[in-house]
Design an enzyme around this catalytic site. Sequence first.
Site, PDB file in Angstrom:
ATOM      1  N   ASN A   9      57.519  54.251  44.364  1.00  0.00           N
ATOM      2  CA  ASN A   9      56.139  55.109  43.987  1.00  0.00           C
ATOM      3  C   ASN A   9      56.615  56.537  43.826  1.00  0.00           C
ATOM      4  O   ASN A   9      56.864  57.142  45.005  1.00  0.00           O
ATOM      5  CB  ASN A   9      55.194  54.993  45.142  1.00  0.00           C
ATOM      6  CG  ASN A   9      53.909  55.814  44.926  1.00  0.00           C
ATOM      7  OD1 ASN A   9      53.876  56.635  44.018  1.00  0.00           O
ATOM      8  ND2 ASN A   9      53.139  55.979  46.042  1.00  0.00           N
ATOM      9  N   TRP A  10      56.493  57.056  42.646  1.00  0.00           N
ATOM     10  CA  TRP A  10      57.142  58.532  42.618  1.00  0.00           C
ATOM     11  C   TRP A  10      56.128  59.497  42.850  1.00  0.00           C
ATOM     12  O   TRP A  10      56.388  60.719  42.919  1.00  0.00           O
ATOM     13  CB  TRP A  10      57.641  58.368  41.037  1.00  0.00           C
ATOM     14  CG  TRP A  10      59.131  58.022  40.997  1.00  0.00           C
ATOM     15  CD1 TRP A  10      59.856  57.210  41.977  1.00  0.00           C
ATOM     16  CD2 TRP A  10      60.119  58.424  39.720  1.00  0.00           C
ATOM     17  NE1 TRP A  10      60.941  57.029  41.110  1.00  0.00           N
ATOM     18  CE2 TRP A  10      60.995  57.730  39.907  1.00  0.00           C
ATOM     19  CE3 TRP A  10      59.727  58.848  38.395  1.00  0.00           C
ATOM     20  CZ2 TRP A  10      62.387  57.678  39.248  1.00  0.00           C
ATOM     21  CZ3 TRP A  10      60.753  58.999  37.720  1.00  0.00           C
ATOM     22  CH2 TRP A  10      62.072  58.466  37.831  1.00  0.00           C
ATOM     23  N   LYS A  11      54.890  58.973  43.049  1.00  0.00           N
ATOM     24  CA  LYS A  11      53.980  59.924  43.527  1.00  0.00           C
ATOM     25  C   LYS A  11      53.800  61.152  42.214  1.00  0.00           C
ATOM     26  O   LYS A  11      54.169  60.646  40.948  1.00  0.00           O
ATOM     27  CB  LYS A  11      53.848  60.542  44.664  1.00  0.00           C
ATOM     28  CG  LYS A  11      54.276  59.418  45.764  1.00  0.00           C
ATOM     29  CD  LYS A  11      53.974  60.117  47.237  1.00  0.00           C
ATOM     30  CE  LYS A  11      54.474  58.854  48.122  1.00  0.00           C
ATOM     31  NZ  LYS A  11      53.921  59.240  49.860  1.00  0.00           N
ATOM     32  N   HIS A  95      46.332  53.151  47.485  1.00  0.00           N
ATOM     33  CA  HIS A  95      47.209  53.784  48.327  1.00  0.00           C
ATOM     34  C   HIS A  95      46.564  54.943  49.161  1.00  0.00           C
ATOM     35  O   HIS A  95      45.489  55.405  49.047  1.00  0.00           O
ATOM     36  CB  HIS A  95      48.255  54.865  47.350  1.00  0.00           C
ATOM     37  CG  HIS A  95      49.377  55.300  48.159  1.00  0.00           C
ATOM     38  ND1 HIS A  95      49.101  56.394  48.816  1.00  0.00           N
ATOM     39  CD2 HIS A  95      50.563  54.940  48.210  1.00  0.00           C
ATOM     40  CE1 HIS A  95      50.429  56.604  49.412  1.00  0.00           C
ATOM     41  NE2 HIS A  95      51.324  55.664  49.179  1.00  0.00           N
ATOM     42  N   GLU A  97      46.975  57.762  50.048  1.00  0.00           N
ATOM     43  CA  GLU A  97      46.727  59.293  49.530  1.00  0.00           C
ATOM     44  C   GLU A  97      45.584  59.265  48.399  1.00  0.00           C
ATOM     45  O   GLU A  97      44.764  60.184  48.542  1.00  0.00           O
ATOM     46  CB  GLU A  97      48.022  59.851  48.804  1.00  0.00           C
ATOM     47  CG  GLU A  97      49.067  59.886  49.956  1.00  0.00           C
ATOM     48  CD  GLU A  97      50.495  59.869  49.321  1.00  0.00           C
ATOM     49  OE1 GLU A  97      50.815  59.992  48.092  1.00  0.00           O
ATOM     50  OE2 GLU A  97      51.379  59.969  50.320  1.00  0.00           O
ATOM     51  N   GLU A 165      50.963  49.519  54.515  1.00  0.00           N
ATOM     52  CA  GLU A 165      51.777  50.864  54.528  1.00  0.00           C
ATOM     53  C   GLU A 165      50.807  51.683  55.739  1.00  0.00           C
ATOM     54  O   GLU A 165      49.693  52.262  55.598  1.00  0.00           O
ATOM     55  CB  GLU A 165      51.576  51.785  53.342  1.00  0.00           C
ATOM     56  CG  GLU A 165      52.128  51.084  52.187  1.00  0.00           C
ATOM     57  CD  GLU A 165      52.403  52.239  51.192  1.00  0.00           C
ATOM     58  OE1 GLU A 165      53.725  52.190  50.878  1.00  0.00           O
ATOM     59  OE2 GLU A 165      51.527  52.834  50.818  1.00  0.00           O
ATOM     60  N   GLY A 171      55.774  59.104  54.368  1.00  0.00           N
ATOM     61  CA  GLY A 171      56.486  60.544  54.148  1.00  0.00           C
ATOM     62  C   GLY A 171      56.656  61.300  55.438  1.00  0.00           C
ATOM     63  O   GLY A 171      56.885  62.351  55.367  1.00  0.00           O
ATOM     64  N   SER A 210      58.409  55.150  54.963  1.00  0.00           N
ATOM     65  CA  SER A 210      59.748  55.770  55.070  1.00  0.00           C
ATOM     66  C   SER A 210      60.847  54.937  55.147  1.00  0.00           C
ATOM     67  O   SER A 210      61.584  54.931  56.020  1.00  0.00           O
ATOM     68  CB  SER A 210      59.581  56.575  56.747  1.00  0.00           C
ATOM     69  OG  SER A 210      58.610  57.656  56.692  1.00  0.00           O
ATOM     70  N   GLY A 231      58.580  55.539  48.714  1.00  0.00           N
ATOM     71  CA  GLY A 231      58.267  56.676  48.086  1.00  0.00           C
ATOM     72  C   GLY A 231      59.447  57.507  47.812  1.00  0.00           C
ATOM     73  O   GLY A 231      60.024  57.455  46.996  1.00  0.00           O
ATOM     74  N   GLY A 232      59.742  58.281  49.001  1.00  0.00           N
ATOM     75  CA  GLY A 232      60.641  59.519  48.822  1.00  0.00           C
ATOM     76  C   GLY A 232      62.031  58.701  48.554  1.00  0.00           C
ATOM     77  O   GLY A 232      62.788  59.214  47.583  1.00  0.00           O
TER      78      GLY A 232
HETATM   79  C1  PEP Z   1      54.562  55.632  49.784  1.00  0.00           C
HETATM   80  O1  PEP Z   1      54.089  56.506  49.108  1.00  0.00           O
HETATM   81  O2  PEP Z   1      53.918  54.547  49.516  1.00  0.00           O
HETATM   82  C2  PEP Z   1      55.557  55.627  50.680  1.00  0.00           C
HETATM   83  C3  PEP Z   1      55.992  54.188  51.564  1.00  0.00           C
HETATM   84  O3  PEP Z   1      56.184  56.741  50.938  1.00  0.00           O
HETATM   85  P1  PEP Z   1      57.617  57.187  51.723  1.00  0.00           P
HETATM   86  O4  PEP Z   1      58.571  55.978  51.548  1.00  0.00           O
HETATM   87  O5  PEP Z   1      58.018  58.445  51.160  1.00  0.00           O
HETATM   88  O6  PEP Z   1      57.023  57.160  53.232  1.00  0.00           O
END
Ligand code: PEP
Length: 249
Positions: A9-11, A95, A97, A165, A171, A210, A231-232
């Site tokens: 997920n590049w957000k 999600h 967010e 999640e 994040g 994470s 994500g990251g």
């Molecule tokens: C996400 O945005 O779905 C996520 C899991 O982010 P991260 O891996 O950066 O915690």
Amino acid sequence: MIRPLIAGNWKMNGLEAWLEVIEAIGDGLNKQPDAADCLICPPFTMIAAAAKAADKTRLNIGAQDCHTVANGAHTGDISAEMIADAGGKYVIVGHSERRADHGESDATIAAKVEAAFRAGLTPIICVGETLSERESGETIAVISSQLAGSIPASAFGQHFVVAYEPVWAIGTGKVASVEQVEEVHDKIREILGERFPGQANETPILYGGSMKPSNAPELLAVGNVNGGLIGGASLKADDFLSIYAASVS
Ligand code: PEP
């Protein structure tokens, strides 16, 4: 045996130059066993170009959200049909967010899941508790209620993915422990089994929060974890490919 899915997920990250990352992931996948599905969800603006860049590879492209209806007077929104038309195969819905930034309710998310099915996309339905909900012992109640409200009855017989999640792990660098992940994933599998008899063992349940190359092997080895939503660590081809490698080793 559920085929794992490693999804990025590049957000709100990604410009045209980032197509190089898509190409590097696609090329890297060709050198690894074809034993898991792999997906990147870039921002809407990149979907068509990313789908083209990934065309001859095993990398799928998806979106991070969609509207509930196919077209019409919804300024600034993107429909599931538009995502499919641009070459997307999956869409992330619910999600945390989006739940937090856009006030999305379980009912809205369920309608987005319906939209995904209507357009032939696979929805990745996100659920997860906040830190205060975990600390007050409400994790399982929150997850159960989100699953009940966010997965429509029409999901019976359809292919969909659930992502657990924990909001406090997204994040933040804080990762849920193996025990915490196992407890929630087992519960999700049980709930899916009660609601969709005969189908629960076909639904991938991803862990997200994470995940990175160093912790992926132990998280992906947990029972009822069928991949990751990342994500990251999905922003760097090498990191993402290392996580993919952990899912197929
Ligand atoms: C996400 O945005 O779905 C996520 C899991 O982010 P991260 O891996 O950066 O915690």
